[in-house]
Design a protein around this motif. Sequence first.
Motif, PDB file in Angstrom:
ATOM      1  N   ALA A   1      24.359 -41.523   7.232  1.00 35.27           N
ATOM      2  CA  ALA A   1      23.714 -40.534   7.062  1.00 35.27           C
ATOM      3  C   ALA A   1      22.512 -40.383   7.713  1.00 35.27           C
ATOM      4  O   ALA A   1      21.813 -39.928   8.597  1.00 35.27           O
ATOM      5  CB  ALA A   1      22.819 -40.697   5.564  1.00 35.27           C
TER       6      ALA A   1
ATOM      7  N   CYS B   1      23.755 -41.278  11.501  1.00 38.15           N
ATOM      8  CA  CYS B   1      23.823 -41.628  12.594  1.00 38.15           C
ATOM      9  C   CYS B   1      24.118 -39.625  13.143  1.00 38.15           C
ATOM     10  O   CYS B   1      24.301 -38.802  13.076  1.00 38.15           O
ATOM     11  CB  CYS B   1      25.918 -41.212  12.145  1.00 38.15           C
ATOM     12  N   ARG B   2      22.697 -39.438  12.995  1.00 41.76           N
ATOM     13  CA  ARG B   2      21.827 -38.406  13.979  1.00 41.76           C
ATOM     14  C   ARG B   2      23.140 -37.517  14.970  1.00 41.76           C
ATOM     15  O   ARG B   2      23.568 -35.971  14.725  1.00 41.76           O
ATOM     16  CB  ARG B   2      21.016 -38.094  13.673  1.00 41.76           C
TER      17      ARG B   2
ATOM     18  N   SER C   1      25.837 -37.620  15.620  1.00 39.71           N
ATOM     19  CA  SER C   1      27.542 -37.629  15.070  1.00 39.71           C
ATOM     20  C   SER C   1      27.223 -36.569  15.020  1.00 39.71           C
ATOM     21  O   SER C   1      28.431 -36.031  14.402  1.00 39.71           O
ATOM     22  CB  SER C   1      27.977 -38.710  15.173  1.00 39.71           C
ATOM     23  N   ALA C   2      26.450 -36.214  13.910  1.00 43.78           N
ATOM     24  CA  ALA C   2      26.124 -34.995  12.855  1.00 43.78           C
ATOM     25  C   ALA C   2      26.253 -34.053  13.411  1.00 43.78           C
ATOM     26  O   ALA C   2      26.604 -33.264  13.288  1.00 43.78           O
ATOM     27  CB  ALA C   2      25.436 -35.173  11.698  1.00 43.78           C
ATOM     28  N   THR C   3      25.532 -33.835  14.288  1.00 45.90           N
ATOM     29  CA  THR C   3      25.149 -32.924  15.676  1.00 45.90           C
ATOM     30  C   THR C   3      26.583 -32.679  16.339  1.00 45.90           C
ATOM     31  O   THR C   3      26.511 -30.654  15.930  1.00 45.90           O
ATOM     32  CB  THR C   3      23.683 -33.100  16.091  1.00 45.90           C
TER      33      THR C   3
ATOM     34  N   ARG D   1      28.781 -30.736  13.441  1.00 44.57           N
ATOM     35  CA  ARG D   1      28.557 -29.092  12.748  1.00 44.57           C
ATOM     36  C   ARG D   1      28.292 -28.369  14.020  1.00 44.57           C
ATOM     37  O   ARG D   1      28.720 -27.062  13.924  1.00 44.57           O
ATOM     38  CB  ARG D   1      27.593 -29.118  12.437  1.00 44.57           C
TER      39      ARG D   1
ATOM     40  N   GLU E   1      30.087 -26.777   7.821  1.00 45.85           N
ATOM     41  CA  GLU E   1      28.406 -26.774   6.830  1.00 45.85           C
ATOM     42  C   GLU E   1      28.802 -26.237   6.089  1.00 45.85           C
ATOM     43  O   GLU E   1      27.825 -26.032   4.913  1.00 45.85           O
ATOM     44  CB  GLU E   1      28.208 -25.279   8.156  1.00 45.85           C
TER      45      GLU E   1
ATOM     46  N   VAL F   1      29.613 -29.597   4.238  1.00 47.96           N
ATOM     47  CA  VAL F   1      28.835 -31.333   3.813  1.00 47.96           C
ATOM     48  C   VAL F   1      27.807 -30.047   4.861  1.00 47.96           C
ATOM     49  O   VAL F   1      27.004 -30.118   5.848  1.00 47.96           O
ATOM     50  CB  VAL F   1      29.794 -31.183   5.666  1.00 47.96           C
TER      51      VAL F   1
ATOM     52  N   PHE G   1      24.543 -30.880   5.942  1.00 49.41           N
ATOM     53  CA  PHE G   1      23.686 -31.398   7.427  1.00 49.41           C
ATOM     54  C   PHE G   1      22.413 -32.233   7.197  1.00 49.41           C
ATOM     55  O   PHE G   1      21.720 -32.388   7.508  1.00 49.41           O
ATOM     56  CB  PHE G   1      24.418 -31.681   8.140  1.00 49.41           C
TER      57      PHE G   1
ATOM     58  N   ALA H   1      20.846 -34.516   5.519  1.00 53.46           N
ATOM     59  CA  ALA H   1      21.226 -35.447   5.937  1.00 53.46           C
ATOM     60  C   ALA H   1      20.100 -37.018   5.386  1.00 53.46           C
ATOM     61  O   ALA H   1      20.240 -38.282   4.826  1.00 53.46           O
ATOM     62  CB  ALA H   1      21.112 -35.917   7.468  1.00 53.46           C
TER      63      ALA H   1
ATOM     64  N   TYR I   1      19.313 -32.483  18.633  1.00 56.62           N
ATOM     65  CA  TYR I   1      20.195 -32.734  17.582  1.00 56.62           C
ATOM     66  C   TYR I   1      19.988 -31.736  17.104  1.00 56.62           C
ATOM     67  O   TYR I   1      18.853 -30.574  16.614  1.00 56.62           O
ATOM     68  CB  TYR I   1      19.119 -33.957  17.021  1.00 56.62           C
TER      69      TYR I   1
END
Length: 404
Positions: free
Chosen positions: A98, A100-101, A103-105, A108, A115, A118, A120, A123, A356
């Motif tokens: 959670a 790992c911003r 990677s999340a960016t 998505r 979306e 998940v 996002f 997080a 991000y």
Amino acid sequence: SLARTEVAMAGALLAAAAPQTSKAAAALARETQQRASRRSVASAWLAALLFANAAIFVFKFRVYLRRPDATGLMGHGVNCARAFGQCAMLNTALLLAAACRRSATWLRAAFPALERVVPFDAAMGGHAVAGAALLVSSAGHVLAHVYNFFRYSAAPTPVWEGSVLGQRSGLPPQPRYADVLLSRPGWTGHAMVLLMLLAYPLARLSVRRAHFNRFWWSHQLLLLWTLLLVLHGRTAWLEPSQALSWVGLPLGVYLLERARRSVGREVAVARADCDGGGAVSIELAPPAAFSFVAGQYLKLNVAAIARHEWHPFTIASAPGEPRLRLKVRGVGDWTDALRGLALRGDLRSVRIDGPYGAPAQLYRNYRRVVLVSAGVGVTPSLSVLRTLARTTDRLADEEVGEVA
């Protein structure tokens, strides 16, 4: 006659407004449905977390029902200790994932369909929930092992020698507490408890707002906690260690993100102005190949204030503009120090990391967008409005119909 005329006029107005009212009602219904869908997704992930913890606990508990070499010495305390320990590994992995911003960016942006399934934008809420679950599972693991110690420290020598601890631990029969403490599982476990006792109270919202440095530095101890978790079971007293298998991937991704952020990109401050409301307006010369979407944010580091502190700020400019604009409101020691540098004209360069993902970037998914903001919170709205102003001739392509 006057009354009949007024009634007729009112009827005509209602008839004229009916199509618009119908459209507005339909739009409101769609938005309500989408909000409910997002809440349902977040609730589903929470339910999945609870179910996964329960399933792992039951599975591991049942595994040790078939381990008389362990339960004969410690009873069902060993079942609980191993089951809670397995849950702690899961929750640590989720805690790291959670965070790992970057990677999340990327996810998505690369896979927009995610979306829908998940959350996002939740997080950090998920990070906090995983942290709470980790606290519970760790406490259960510790209490179970305290019970186990009282069992095996008083066990007869033949029972001890016939057990898995007697054969693998290297401890003497009826071991003292000091004997257990000096072993690798002992000292790593005690160190992990101390780190949690220090970090968790300082993670409260009130502490983060009033004493951010205390929160930030204490939170970094949880990285050491994760490394101790990997070492904790390496002696394989009861079974081969599994911690690295659980936390290795999210820990590696998180450390890579941290390494990239620590390098950062140093950029020149083109302009820094202070207004009467305590806010600082900053314009930066963006680095090459820095691309972002309206509504996203970046992290800012000012070495003159604190070399290791990174603070998030929404980008107020539009993609493609020659300057990156930020609006920073004074809410603590760091932002007050930033304002002081700007007032003295000493804010020459900063480091940035990002961009991000953030909820505001989803404005492109809607035909009608209502932007509501106040104070320094206007920054994402400014970015969106500036983007729309720069792309007026392409609004139809971006599926934006009305902006209020």
